[in-house]
Scaffold this motif. Structure first.
Motif, PDB file in Angstrom:
ATOM      1  N   ALA A  57       0.835  -1.211   0.000  1.00 50.00           N
ATOM      2  CA  ALA A  57       0.000   0.000   0.000  1.00 50.00           C
ATOM      3  C   ALA A  57       0.862   1.249   0.000  1.00 50.00           C
ATOM      4  CB  ALA A  57      -0.913  -0.012   1.217  1.00 50.00           C
ATOM      5  N   TYR A  61      -4.521   1.382   4.451  1.00 49.29           N
ATOM      6  CA  TYR A  61      -5.792   1.008   5.085  1.00 49.29           C
ATOM      7  C   TYR A  61      -5.478   0.675   6.531  1.00 49.29           C
ATOM      8  CZ  TYR A  61      -8.502  -3.320   6.344  1.00 49.29           C
ATOM      9  OH  TYR A  61      -9.187  -4.330   6.967  1.00 49.29           O
ATOM     10  N   TRP A  62      -6.058   1.426   7.452  1.00 49.90           N
ATOM     11  CA  TRP A  62      -5.798   1.171   8.880  1.00 49.90           C
ATOM     12  C   TRP A  62      -7.024   1.632   9.647  1.00 49.90           C
ATOM     13  CZ3 TRP A  62      -2.553  -2.148  10.603  1.00 49.90           C
ATOM     14  CH2 TRP A  62      -2.113  -2.143  11.917  1.00 49.90           C
ATOM     15  N   LYS A  64     -11.271  -0.209  10.316  1.00 47.63           N
ATOM     16  CA  LYS A  64     -12.367  -0.773   9.513  1.00 47.63           C
ATOM     17  C   LYS A  64     -13.613  -0.917  10.377  1.00 47.63           C
ATOM     18  CE  LYS A  64     -10.623  -5.466  10.366  1.00 47.63           C
ATOM     19  NZ  LYS A  64     -10.239  -6.748   9.823  1.00 47.63           N
ATOM     20  N   GLN A  68     -15.888  -5.831   7.419  1.00 51.73           N
ATOM     21  CA  GLN A  68     -14.643  -5.616   6.674  1.00 51.73           C
ATOM     22  C   GLN A  68     -14.758  -4.456   5.678  1.00 51.73           C
ATOM     23  OE1 GLN A  68     -12.014  -7.125   7.823  1.00 51.73           O
ATOM     24  NE2 GLN A  68     -11.356  -8.735   6.470  1.00 51.73           N
ATOM     25  N   LYS A 117      -9.222 -18.324  11.338  1.00 51.88           N
ATOM     26  CA  LYS A 117      -9.403 -17.245  10.350  1.00 51.88           C
ATOM     27  C   LYS A 117     -10.213 -17.759   9.152  1.00 51.88           C
ATOM     28  CE  LYS A 117      -7.230 -13.358   8.195  1.00 51.88           C
ATOM     29  NZ  LYS A 117      -6.353 -12.277   8.263  1.00 51.88           N
ATOM     30  N   SER A 154      -1.373 -12.615   4.104  1.00 50.00           N
ATOM     31  CA  SER A 154      -2.830 -12.757   4.112  1.00 50.00           C
ATOM     32  C   SER A 154      -3.425 -12.201   2.816  1.00 50.00           C
ATOM     33  CB  SER A 154      -3.446 -12.102   5.343  1.00 50.00           C
ATOM     34  OG  SER A 154      -3.307 -10.711   5.271  1.00 50.00           O
ATOM     35  N   SER A 192      -9.472 -10.818   4.101  1.00 50.95           N
ATOM     36  CA  SER A 192      -8.488  -9.846   4.582  1.00 50.95           C
ATOM     37  C   SER A 192      -8.629  -8.603   3.716  1.00 50.95           C
ATOM     38  CB  SER A 192      -7.080 -10.433   4.452  1.00 50.95           C
ATOM     39  OG  SER A 192      -6.131  -9.493   4.869  1.00 50.95           O
ATOM     40  N   GLY A 193      -8.808  -7.458   4.355  1.00 53.30           N
ATOM     41  CA  GLY A 193      -9.104  -6.236   3.601  1.00 53.30           C
ATOM     42  C   GLY A 193      -8.126  -5.983   2.462  1.00 53.30           C
ATOM     43  N   SER A 194      -6.824  -6.051   2.762  1.00 49.31           N
ATOM     44  CA  SER A 194      -5.833  -5.713   1.737  1.00 49.31           C
ATOM     45  C   SER A 194      -5.838  -6.725   0.585  1.00 49.31           C
ATOM     46  CB  SER A 194      -4.443  -5.613   2.355  1.00 49.31           C
ATOM     47  OG  SER A 194      -4.142  -6.802   3.046  1.00 49.31           O
ATOM     48  N   ARG A 197      -7.120  -5.946  -2.938  1.00 44.18           N
ATOM     49  CA  ARG A 197      -6.297  -5.187  -3.888  1.00 44.18           C
ATOM     50  C   ARG A 197      -5.295  -6.059  -4.636  1.00 44.18           C
ATOM     51  NH1 ARG A 197      -4.866  -1.435   0.837  1.00 44.18           N
ATOM     52  NH2 ARG A 197      -3.088  -2.827   0.657  1.00 44.18           N
ATOM     53  N   SER A 249      -2.173  -7.051  12.611  1.00 43.04           N
ATOM     54  CA  SER A 249      -2.913  -5.988  11.917  1.00 43.04           C
ATOM     55  C   SER A 249      -4.349  -5.955  12.425  1.00 43.04           C
ATOM     56  CB  SER A 249      -2.956  -6.252  10.419  1.00 43.04           C
ATOM     57  OG  SER A 249      -1.695  -6.147   9.873  1.00 43.04           O
ATOM     58  N   THR A 250      -4.913  -7.157  12.682  1.00 40.01           N
ATOM     59  CA  THR A 250      -6.305  -7.228  13.132  1.00 40.01           C
ATOM     60  C   THR A 250      -6.492  -6.412  14.407  1.00 40.01           C
ATOM     61  OG1 THR A 250      -6.331  -9.413  12.175  1.00 40.01           O
ATOM     62  CG2 THR A 250      -8.139  -8.894  13.669  1.00 40.01           C
ATOM     63  N   HIS A 253      -6.098  -2.606  13.642  1.00 34.42           N
ATOM     64  CA  HIS A 253      -7.318  -1.998  13.084  1.00 34.42           C
ATOM     65  C   HIS A 253      -8.306  -1.691  14.207  1.00 34.42           C
ATOM     66  CE1 HIS A 253      -6.521  -2.464   8.823  1.00 34.42           C
ATOM     67  NE2 HIS A 253      -6.151  -3.719   8.998  1.00 34.42           N
ATOM     68  N   ALA A 341       2.654  -3.062   8.331  1.00 33.99           N
ATOM     69  CA  ALA A 341       2.534  -3.157   9.778  1.00 33.99           C
ATOM     70  C   ALA A 341       3.619  -4.081  10.322  1.00 33.99           C
ATOM     71  CB  ALA A 341       1.150  -3.650  10.148  1.00 33.99           C
TER      72      ALA A 341
HETATM   73  C1  DP6 Z   1      -0.688  -1.894   7.244  1.00 33.82           C
HETATM   74  O1  DP6 Z   1      -5.470  -6.396   5.302  1.00 33.82           O
HETATM   75  O2  DP6 Z   1      -3.784  -7.392   6.887  1.00 33.82           O
HETATM   76  O3  DP6 Z   1      -0.727  -3.510   5.508  1.00 33.82           O
HETATM   77  O4  DP6 Z   1      -8.318  -6.777   6.963  1.00 33.82           O
HETATM   78  O5  DP6 Z   1      -7.638  -7.397   9.277  1.00 33.82           O
HETATM   79  O6  DP6 Z   1      -6.860  -8.790   7.337  1.00 33.82           O
HETATM   80  P1  DP6 Z   1      -7.261  -7.405   7.840  1.00 33.82           P
HETATM   81  O7  DP6 Z   1      -5.954  -6.494   7.759  1.00 33.82           O
HETATM   82  P2  DP6 Z   1      -4.858  -6.388   6.639  1.00 33.82           P
HETATM   83  O8  DP6 Z   1      -4.284  -4.925   6.961  1.00 33.82           O
HETATM   84  C2  DP6 Z   1      -3.288  -4.356   6.161  1.00 33.82           C
HETATM   85  C3  DP6 Z   1      -2.707  -3.193   6.839  1.00 33.82           C
HETATM   86  C4  DP6 Z   1      -1.523  -2.556   6.154  1.00 33.82           C
HETATM   87  C5  DP6 Z   1      -1.943  -1.456   5.198  1.00 33.82           C
HETATM   88  C6  DP6 Z   1      -2.486  -1.856   3.860  1.00 33.82           C
HETATM   89  O9  DP6 Z   1      -2.118  -2.905   3.300  1.00 33.82           O
HETATM   90  O10 DP6 Z   1      -3.261  -1.040   3.315  1.00 33.82           O
END
Ligand code: DP6
Length: 386
Positions: A57, A61-62, A64, A68, A117, A154, A192-194, A197, A249-250, A253, A341
């Motif tokens: 990234a 993304y930090w 949520k 999700q 998970k 993830s 997993s949010g990221s 992408r 990361s969980t 967030h 992270a």
């Molecule tokens: C700092 O996607 O690993 O990499 O949604 O809980 O699985 P979950 O978290 P995750 O968070 C990524 C955080 C980051 C920033 C990013 O990749 O945008």
């Protein structure tokens, strides 16, 4: 005056509540197209194998909300060599189960620690792929990057698994290519949010943003109209700490929920994303560097100011950052860093300076890495059937 002020506050609350309701109704109507009501399970077993890359990234993304959904839009480079390869055997069951029946092998070994998970993931996605309850799902996965290198897996693992699940769905009911990619990103996000992408590339944005066409909290979309220099970008990951992260990361967030600077951070990330979009168009590398490095430090500032506070950078992370700044000052080369992270440092640079940057890494930076290890990667295009 006081009455007027109270009315004003009430009006503002009313508008806020109304906006939230409209947003949820909109999301719900968008989400409906990801429910596969027509897909009927078949009697035949199905086997498929997909690979998905990791991503890094630039705007982070930090933070949520359920289920999700990101608190701000984020933007990333899709990578190329850091991949997860996942194969899945779908075996039809005599009768449907209440919960998805699955097994997981990682690098050839059973991984009970991965089950919670994955269980939570399957619980979330059965609403969108109810046919999964009619199969036993045997998952076997491995990574192309060094095991326990501290590189987040993830994103790549959830995207690869989502690609396998969508592949099965497309055997059960017709899906066009666009819907397949969108649903893969949609399911990956729920894991997993990221991961949302990692489906396409070279640059993806996830989260509703006024400046990104078709952007959504539900799926990531490709960012078009970028200067060609960015399609040549390299990412060298310096492995400062290969161990287990002290805070996941969980949890990170979650700590944004009562964070004193949360609302400023979410607004700042969205405005940095807007600024980055015009830089991506123009190819202004100085502006690119300032936004990207600022985002990395803003992310870590959030960690340091949460309650409880924590620091994921290590002394060698700072040694590398200082050495990068010194190198840039002396050579004027467009080398910059970003962080995820953890303590590892991602170095970003265009391929036209790759030789000189790699020589600098070998001579000056590997001394700060565990076992002098780093991973060289470049931007890539997303998921692929193996
Ligand atoms: C700092 O996607 O690993 O990499 O949604 O809980 O699985 P979950 O978290 P995750 O968070 C990524 C955080 C980051 C920033 C990013 O990749 O945008």
């Amino acid at each position: 005056y006081r009455r007027q002020r109270q009315m004003c506050i009430r009006d503002r609350r009313y508008v806020l509540a109304l906006t939230t309701v409209i947003k949820h109704v909109y999301l719900w109507s968008m989400e409906k197209r990801f429910i596969s009501s027509n897909a009927q399970p078949q009697q035949d077993a199905y086997h498929t194998k997909w690979q998905a890359p990791s991503n890094i990234a630039l705007v982070k993304y930090w933070g949520k909300t359920l289920p999700q959904l990101p608190k701000n839009a984020s933007l990333s480079f899709t990578l190329s060599d850091a991949q997860t390869k996942t194969e899945v055997n779908f075996t039809p069951l005599g009768a449907p189960t209440k919960k998805v029946s699955f097994s997981i092998l990682f690098e050839g070994e059973e991984k009970p620690s991965f089950r919670p998970k994955l269980e939570a993931f399957f619980d979330l996605i059965t609403a969108y792929q109810p046919f999964l309850l009619h199969y036993d799902i045997a998952i076997s996965s491995h990574n192309t990057f060094p095991h326990s290198s501290g590189i987040a897996s993830s994103a790549s693992s959830m995207a690869a698994l989502a690609a396998c699940l969508v592949d099965l769905e497309s055997q059960l009911s017709p899906m066009d290519e666009k819907l397949k990619l969108e649903k893969t990103s949609f399911l990956a996000r729920l894991g997993s949010g990221s991961a949302s992408r990692s489906v396409q590339g070279p640059m993806m944005a996830w989260g509703t943003h006024p400046s990104v066409i078709a952007s959504s909290d539900l799926i990531a979309v490709t960012v078009n109209d970028i200067h060609p220099i960015f399609t040549t970008y390299c990412d060298t990951i310096l492995l400062v700490d290969k161990g287990q992260k002290q805070v996941s990361s969980t949890l990170g967030h979650k700590l944004m929920h009562n964070h004193p600077y949360a609302s400023q951070r979410f607004a700042q990330a969205n405005s940095q994303l807007a600024a980055l979009l015009s830089v991506l168009k123009s190819g202004n590398l100085d502006a690119f560097i300032s936004i990207v490095e600022k985002e990395a430090l803003d992310l870590h500032a959030m960690m340091m100011t949460s309650d409880p506070y924590f620091i994921l950078m290590q002394p060698n992370t700072l040694q590398i950052i200082n050495a990068v700044w010194q190198f840039r000052f002396e050579t004027k080369m467009p080398l910059c860093f970003t962080l995820d992270a953890g303590a590892n440092v991602h170095l970003l640079y265009p391929s036209n300076v790759a030789d000189k940057v790699k020589a600098f890494i070998a001579s000056d930076l590997l001394q700060f890495c565990q076992n002098r290890q780093c991973v060289h990667d470049v931007v890539g295009t997303g998921i692929k059937k193996c």
